[in-house]
Design a protein around this motif. Structure first.
Motif, PDB file in Angstrom:
ATOM      1  N   PRO A 121       1.965  12.931   8.994  1.00 29.37           N
ATOM      2  CA  PRO A 121       1.853  12.197  10.267  1.00 29.37           C
ATOM      3  C   PRO A 121       0.785  11.091  10.181  1.00 29.37           C
ATOM      4  O   PRO A 121      -0.209  11.231   9.471  1.00 29.37           O
ATOM      5  CB  PRO A 121       1.432  13.278  11.266  1.00 29.37           C
ATOM      6  N   ALA A 122       0.991  10.026  10.908  1.00 28.37           N
ATOM      7  CA  ALA A 122       0.136   8.842  10.835  1.00 28.37           C
ATOM      8  C   ALA A 122      -1.314   9.122  11.240  1.00 28.37           C
ATOM      9  O   ALA A 122      -2.221   8.451  10.766  1.00 28.37           O
ATOM     10  CB  ALA A 122       0.713   7.733  11.697  1.00 28.37           C
ATOM     11  N   ASN A 123      -1.562  10.094  12.103  1.00 30.26           N
ATOM     12  CA  ASN A 123      -2.922  10.347  12.574  1.00 30.26           C
ATOM     13  C   ASN A 123      -3.719  11.284  11.653  1.00 30.26           C
ATOM     14  O   ASN A 123      -4.824  11.671  11.983  1.00 30.26           O
ATOM     15  CB  ASN A 123      -2.900  10.899  14.002  1.00 30.26           C
ATOM     16  N   TYR A 124      -3.175  11.632  10.503  1.00 28.58           N
ATOM     17  CA  TYR A 124      -3.875  12.489   9.551  1.00 28.58           C
ATOM     18  C   TYR A 124      -4.662  11.649   8.566  1.00 28.58           C
ATOM     19  O   TYR A 124      -4.249  10.548   8.201  1.00 28.58           O
ATOM     20  CB  TYR A 124      -2.890  13.386   8.792  1.00 28.58           C
ATOM     21  N   GLN A 125      -5.794  12.193   8.123  1.00 24.41           N
ATOM     22  CA  GLN A 125      -6.630  11.523   7.133  1.00 24.41           C
ATOM     23  C   GLN A 125      -6.363  12.122   5.768  1.00 24.41           C
ATOM     24  O   GLN A 125      -6.125  13.327   5.649  1.00 24.41           O
ATOM     25  CB  GLN A 125      -8.104  11.677   7.496  1.00 24.41           C
ATOM     26  N   ILE A 126      -6.435  11.270   4.750  1.00 23.41           N
ATOM     27  CA  ILE A 126      -6.237  11.722   3.375  1.00 23.41           C
ATOM     28  C   ILE A 126      -7.497  11.337   2.619  1.00 23.41           C
ATOM     29  O   ILE A 126      -7.805  10.157   2.477  1.00 23.41           O
ATOM     30  CB  ILE A 126      -4.996  11.059   2.739  1.00 23.41           C
ATOM     31  N   GLU A 127      -8.257  12.360   2.152  1.00 31.43           N
ATOM     32  CA  GLU A 127      -9.548  12.104   1.528  1.00 31.43           C
ATOM     33  C   GLU A 127      -9.762  12.967   0.286  1.00 31.43           C
ATOM     34  O   GLU A 127      -9.354  14.130   0.249  1.00 31.43           O
ATOM     35  CB  GLU A 127     -10.700  12.418   2.491  1.00 31.43           C
TER      36      GLU A 127
END
Length: 171
Positions: A117-123
């Motif tokens: 989903p667009a509101n998730y962060q990937i770090e």
């Protein structure tokens, strides 16, 4: 309630007083950090060396941050920075292609991005015991806006092999 000129001017004066204090407080932190630049002397194998005055270390919260180029060149190593991968190379370059932590995040986005989903962060989170990069995909959920209390909703954990670029889901 009817607003008049007296109420409007009073509001501006009170607002100015409140926000000028915030501006002063934030600028004083910059001054404190700038004031902690100290001309350190560094010792390499017992030999003292000092960088030029414009390239000094900075003391911040009991940690001295030093200019990496000065340190590397003082021990006879070359330094190279790759802005694309956000990698710093000191001494010899790797013999084969190595993926950086930034590139690992991009590889996870490329492989799983259409499902995330667009509101998730990937770090990037950490290296595992095998030297693989661990990437966390999550969102911060706030369920009490007054206190800021909330939780982390994890979509997934992924490993990326820094040598091959292979991406695997941990669950």
């Amino acid at each position: 309630m009817k607003w008049d000129l007296k109420s409007f001017v009073g509001g501006i004066i009170i607002g100015s007083a409140l926000f000028s204090g915030l501006a002063w407080a934030s600028s004083s932190n910059d001054v404190a950090l700038e004031a902690s630049k100290i001309p350190y002397t560094y010792y390499f194998d017992g030999i003292p060396k000092s960088p030029t005055l414009d390239v000094q270390g900075i003391l911040h919260k009991n940690t001295v941050y030093v200019p990496i180029r000065f340190v590397a060149e003082s021990v006879g190593k070359t330094v190279m920075y790759d802005g694309k991968s956000k990698s710093i190379y000191i001494g010899k370059l790797p013999a084969s292609k190595m993926y950086s932590k930034t590139e690992a995040v991009e590889l996870v986005k490329k492989k799983y991005g259409q499902n995330i989903p667009a509101n998730y962060q990937i770090e990037y989170d950490h290296d595992d015991e095998n030297g693989q990069y661990v990437v966390h995909v999550y969102q911060q959920v706030v369920n009490n806006f007054q206190t800021g209390d909330g939780y982390t909703n994890t979509y997934g954990w992924f490993t990326v092999n820094p040598n091959t670029g292979d991406v695997k889901s941990l669950f």
